[in-house]
Scaffold this motif. Structure first.
Motif, PDB file in Angstrom:
ATOM      1  N   LEU A 184      -5.982 -23.005  65.232  1.00 56.21           N
ATOM      2  CA  LEU A 184      -6.508 -24.369  65.272  1.00 56.21           C
ATOM      3  C   LEU A 184      -6.953 -24.819  63.887  1.00 56.21           C
ATOM      4  CD1 LEU A 184      -7.534 -26.875  66.817  1.00 56.21           C
ATOM      5  CD2 LEU A 184      -9.631 -25.594  67.305  1.00 56.21           C
ATOM      6  N   ALA A 185      -7.687 -23.955  63.190  1.00 52.97           N
ATOM      7  CA  ALA A 185      -8.147 -24.298  61.841  1.00 52.97           C
ATOM      8  C   ALA A 185      -6.966 -24.569  60.915  1.00 52.97           C
ATOM      9  CB  ALA A 185      -9.006 -23.166  61.289  1.00 52.97           C
ATOM     10  N   ASP A 186      -5.952 -23.720  60.994  1.00 55.59           N
ATOM     11  CA  ASP A 186      -4.767 -23.891  60.150  1.00 55.59           C
ATOM     12  C   ASP A 186      -4.032 -25.183  60.490  1.00 55.59           C
ATOM     13  OD1 ASP A 186      -5.365 -21.455  59.012  1.00 55.59           O
ATOM     14  OD2 ASP A 186      -3.902 -20.328  60.204  1.00 55.59           O
ATOM     15  N   ARG A 187      -3.960 -25.481  61.770  1.00 58.34           N
ATOM     16  CA  ARG A 187      -3.223 -26.666  62.203  1.00 58.34           C
ATOM     17  C   ARG A 187      -3.898 -27.950  61.726  1.00 58.34           C
ATOM     18  NH1 ARG A 187       1.681 -28.361  62.877  1.00 58.34           N
ATOM     19  NH2 ARG A 187       2.084 -29.574  64.778  1.00 58.34           N
ATOM     20  N   ILE A 188      -5.215 -27.981  61.755  1.00 54.49           N
ATOM     21  CA  ILE A 188      -5.931 -29.158  61.247  1.00 54.49           C
ATOM     22  C   ILE A 188      -5.612 -29.357  59.767  1.00 54.49           C
ATOM     23  CG2 ILE A 188      -8.224 -30.090  60.720  1.00 54.49           C
ATOM     24  CD1 ILE A 188      -9.213 -28.740  63.312  1.00 54.49           C
ATOM     25  N   GLY A 189      -5.558 -28.254  59.016  1.00 51.76           N
ATOM     26  CA  GLY A 189      -5.208 -28.351  57.606  1.00 51.76           C
ATOM     27  C   GLY A 189      -3.829 -28.928  57.391  1.00 51.76           C
ATOM     28  N   VAL A 190      -2.873 -28.501  58.197  1.00 53.30           N
ATOM     29  CA  VAL A 190      -1.494 -29.003  58.064  1.00 53.30           C
ATOM     30  C   VAL A 190      -1.421 -30.481  58.426  1.00 53.30           C
ATOM     31  CG1 VAL A 190       0.833 -28.834  59.023  1.00 53.30           C
ATOM     32  CG2 VAL A 190      -0.417 -26.751  58.453  1.00 53.30           C
ATOM     33  N   LEU A 191      -2.047 -30.853  59.525  1.00 48.65           N
ATOM     34  CA  LEU A 191      -1.965 -32.237  59.988  1.00 48.65           C
ATOM     35  C   LEU A 191      -2.667 -33.223  59.051  1.00 48.65           C
ATOM     36  CD1 LEU A 191      -2.499 -31.757  63.844  1.00 48.65           C
ATOM     37  CD2 LEU A 191      -0.372 -32.307  62.656  1.00 48.65           C
ATOM     38  N   THR A 192      -3.647 -32.743  58.305  1.00 48.06           N
ATOM     39  CA  THR A 192      -4.321 -33.614  57.328  1.00 48.06           C
ATOM     40  C   THR A 192      -3.726 -33.436  55.935  1.00 48.06           C
ATOM     41  OG1 THR A 192      -6.035 -31.942  56.889  1.00 48.06           O
ATOM     42  CG2 THR A 192      -6.489 -33.579  58.621  1.00 48.06           C
ATOM     43  N   GLN A 193      -2.606 -32.718  55.846  1.00 49.22           N
ATOM     44  CA  GLN A 193      -1.931 -32.474  54.566  1.00 49.22           C
ATOM     45  C   GLN A 193      -2.871 -31.846  53.541  1.00 49.22           C
ATOM     46  OE1 GLN A 193      -0.279 -36.423  53.726  1.00 49.22           O
ATOM     47  NE2 GLN A 193       1.673 -35.766  54.610  1.00 49.22           N
ATOM     48  N   GLY A 194      -3.707 -30.931  54.034  1.00 50.13           N
ATOM     49  CA  GLY A 194      -4.605 -30.205  53.145  1.00 50.13           C
ATOM     50  C   GLY A 194      -5.857 -30.950  52.745  1.00 50.13           C
ATOM     51  N   GLN A 195      -6.045 -32.143  53.287  1.00 48.62           N
ATOM     52  CA  GLN A 195      -7.230 -32.917  52.915  1.00 48.62           C
ATOM     53  C   GLN A 195      -8.490 -32.420  53.626  1.00 48.62           C
ATOM     54  OE1 GLN A 195      -7.264 -35.754  50.554  1.00 48.62           O
ATOM     55  NE2 GLN A 195      -5.548 -34.402  50.084  1.00 48.62           N
ATOM     56  N   LEU A 196      -8.311 -31.791  54.797  1.00 51.43           N
ATOM     57  CA  LEU A 196      -9.428 -31.198  55.527  1.00 51.43           C
ATOM     58  C   LEU A 196      -9.087 -29.735  55.785  1.00 51.43           C
ATOM     59  CD1 LEU A 196     -12.080 -31.210  57.108  1.00 51.43           C
ATOM     60  CD2 LEU A 196     -10.839 -32.145  59.076  1.00 51.43           C
ATOM     61  N   THR A 197      -9.761 -28.849  55.099  1.00 50.10           N
ATOM     62  CA  THR A 197      -9.509 -27.416  55.259  1.00 50.10           C
ATOM     63  C   THR A 197     -10.688 -26.777  55.979  1.00 50.10           C
ATOM     64  OG1 THR A 197     -10.443 -26.920  53.075  1.00 50.10           O
ATOM     65  CG2 THR A 197      -8.073 -27.309  53.207  1.00 50.10           C
ATOM     66  N   ILE A 198     -10.366 -25.834  56.829  1.00 51.98           N
ATOM     67  CA  ILE A 198     -11.376 -25.186  57.658  1.00 51.98           C
ATOM     68  C   ILE A 198     -11.396 -23.697  57.346  1.00 51.98           C
ATOM     69  CG2 ILE A 198     -12.214 -24.838  60.005  1.00 51.98           C
ATOM     70  CD1 ILE A 198     -11.884 -27.794  59.263  1.00 51.98           C
ATOM     71  N   LYS A 199     -12.561 -23.173  56.983  1.00 50.62           N
ATOM     72  CA  LYS A 199     -12.720 -21.732  56.793  1.00 50.62           C
ATOM     73  C   LYS A 199     -13.392 -21.149  58.025  1.00 50.62           C
ATOM     74  CE  LYS A 199     -14.341 -18.101  53.691  1.00 50.62           C
ATOM     75  NZ  LYS A 199     -14.977 -17.767  52.404  1.00 50.62           N
ATOM     76  N   LEU A 200     -12.743 -20.163  58.619  1.00 43.59           N
ATOM     77  CA  LEU A 200     -13.217 -19.594  59.879  1.00 43.59           C
ATOM     78  C   LEU A 200     -14.095 -18.380  59.635  1.00 43.59           C
ATOM     79  CD1 LEU A 200     -11.182 -19.144  63.102  1.00 43.59           C
ATOM     80  CD2 LEU A 200     -12.346 -17.151  62.145  1.00 43.59           C
ATOM     81  N   TYR A 201     -15.160 -18.277  60.418  1.00 46.57           N
ATOM     82  CA  TYR A 201     -16.068 -17.131  60.365  1.00 46.57           C
ATOM     83  C   TYR A 201     -16.171 -16.510  61.753  1.00 46.57           C
ATOM     84  CZ  TYR A 201     -17.527 -18.931  55.820  1.00 46.57           C
ATOM     85  OH  TYR A 201     -17.540 -19.375  54.515  1.00 46.57           O
ATOM     86  N   ALA A 202     -15.995 -15.205  61.828  1.00 51.16           N
ATOM     87  CA  ALA A 202     -16.112 -14.504  63.100  1.00 51.16           C
ATOM     88  C   ALA A 202     -17.568 -14.481  63.549  1.00 51.16           C
ATOM     89  CB  ALA A 202     -15.577 -13.077  62.963  1.00 51.16           C
ATOM     90  N   ALA A 203     -17.777 -14.127  64.807  1.00 54.73           N
ATOM     91  CA  ALA A 203     -19.130 -14.053  65.354  1.00 54.73           C
ATOM     92  C   ALA A 203     -19.996 -13.135  64.512  1.00 54.73           C
ATOM     93  CB  ALA A 203     -19.087 -13.553  66.789  1.00 54.73           C
ATOM     94  N   GLY A 204     -21.144 -13.633  64.099  1.00 59.34           N
ATOM     95  CA  GLY A 204     -22.083 -12.836  63.342  1.00 59.34           C
ATOM     96  C   GLY A 204     -21.915 -12.899  61.835  1.00 59.34           C
ATOM     97  N   GLU A 205     -20.824 -13.432  61.346  1.00 56.37           N
ATOM     98  CA  GLU A 205     -20.627 -13.498  59.897  1.00 56.37           C
ATOM     99  C   GLU A 205     -21.557 -14.514  59.239  1.00 56.37           C
ATOM    100  OE1 GLU A 205     -16.117 -12.020  58.864  1.00 56.37           O
ATOM    101  OE2 GLU A 205     -16.414 -14.165  59.220  1.00 56.37           O
ATOM    102  N   LEU A 206     -21.753 -15.646  59.894  1.00 55.72           N
ATOM    103  CA  LEU A 206     -22.712 -16.639  59.401  1.00 55.72           C
ATOM    104  C   LEU A 206     -23.920 -16.718  60.323  1.00 55.72           C
ATOM    105  CD1 LEU A 206     -20.584 -19.696  58.170  1.00 55.72           C
ATOM    106  CD2 LEU A 206     -21.811 -18.019  56.793  1.00 55.72           C
TER     107      LEU A 206
END
Length: 365
Positions: free
Chosen positions: A51-73
């Motif tokens: 999902l995070a990657d797809r949002i980046g593609v659909l916005t042509q890289g204008q909105l990038t999402i960095k994912l954090y697993a449970a407990g990382e943040l």
């Protein structure tokens, strides 16, 4: 062109470049997504990354999402608080994890004896559920989208057989949500813990039973190594909708094109996730039975009826003690369930039952 004119033209071009670069950089948005899943967890974890990657593609890289697993943040069960405060911009989890904030969140994830996945999507997208979800989220400063679904759940993994309602008394059962509250009325001790902690507790005999996210994820965590009785069907979550939850103020600041990209990516992941779980579940169950020695059993009618009675009591209490919004939400959800019962019975359920008459057609299938 004279030397002076070439110098001025070059200076102008350089100035334009210097102005354009910061302006372009200002259009780039980087957000953080906290999740409730271990990194790489099949289905939910891999779907969140997709999902995070797809949002980046659909916005042509204008909105990038960095994912954090449970407990990382933040701990997985604190994702909503982190989204509300702006510590992270979004999270991928289940709305049912936040019943302490409002039991209304259960309706957008999993209700005991509630809607199956196809019915839930029909209610959400075409039966009034979407507007109610927006109204609920507005009370907490969040905006949520359906962004995955595990489909049907197993009834749970048990260290011993369940032959009667009496066998439930004193059972230490890792089960979340409203279903856990319902089982408490039958003498079950509800235990809450992340999926990664379940197997060690079963092995140490500190748990008697557990359910998590269905065969695909349950097998990946190895529950079958400590609990050999697997019961069906799962009453607790006829489907389990996953969500992408976004800080509402941050969401409102996004360009319209980014908002559309998020909505499209979530709808796509909602479909792909359910398809992935549906495709992988049969092999997971077959492996458990044929290779892991798991005994697959159906709950006795007496036990399942007791589940229904207890669930009805819990839901009635929630609605009676709820506010005006809760009553409207429940009326919409259960009204839709009542309306769709006939079609589900004569449509999908009716066909599935009749299909058994041609089980071996074509031969060898």
């Amino acid at each position: 062109m004279s030397t002076r004119r070439r110098f001025l033209a070059g200076a102008a071009a350089a100035g334009a470049t210097m102005l354009a670069a910061p302006a372009l950089a200002q259009n780039l948005i980087e957000w953080r997504m906290a999740t409730a899943w271990p990194k790489g967890l099949p289905g939910a974890g891999t779907g969140a990354q997709r999902l995070a990657d797809r949002i980046g593609v659909l916005t042509q890289g204008q909105l990038t999402i960095k994912l954090y697993a449970a407990g990382e943040l933040v701990p997985g069960d604190q994702n909503m608080a982190a989204v509300m405060s702006g510590e992270v911009e979004m999270s991928h989890d289940m709305s049912a994890y936040y019943l302490s904030k409002s039991p209304a969140f259960a309706f957008f994830s999993a209700i005991p004896f509630g809607l199956i996945a196809q019915e839930f999507d029909a209610w959400l997208y075409a039966g009034g559920g979407r507007a109610l979800w927006d109204e609920l989220g507005g009370q907490f400063g969040v905006k949520a989208f359906a962004a995955g679904n595990t489909g049907a759940r197993l009834g749970g993994w048990f260290r011993r057989e369940i032959n009667s309602v009496a066998d439930l008394k004193g059972l230490r059962f890792r089960i979340g949500g409203l279903a856990g509250q319902a089982l408490s009325k039958l003498g079950v001790q509800q235990v809450l813990m992340p999926g990664s902690q379940i197997l060690p507790k079963l092995q140490a005999e500190e748990l008697d039973a557990a359910e998590f996210m269905g065969p695909v994820n349950d097998l990946s965590f190895g529950f079958h190594n400590a609990a050999k009785f697997c019961y069906w069907p799962g009453f607790q979550e006829p489907c389990a909708a996953l969500q992408l939850q976004i800080n509402r103020a941050k969401y409102d600041e996004l360009p319209a094109t980014h908002k559309v990209a998020i909505e499209v990516a979530c709808a796509e992941e909602n479909t792909r996730s359910l398809a992935e779980y549906g495709a992988r579940a049969p092999a997971a169950i077959a492996q458990a039975v044929t290779q892991q020695g798991v005994v697959l059993k159906q709950f006795p009618d007496e036990v399942f009826q007791a589940f229904g009675t207890a669930s009805g009591q819990v839901l009635s209490e929630i609605i009676e003690n709820g506010d005006e919004f809760m009553r409207r939400l429940a009326a919409s959800y259960f009204g839709f369930r009542q309306q769709t019962l006939l079609w589900t019975r004569i449509g999908d359920q009716g066909y599935a039952n009749m299909r058994l008459l041609a089980y071996d057609y074509p031969k060898g299938s």
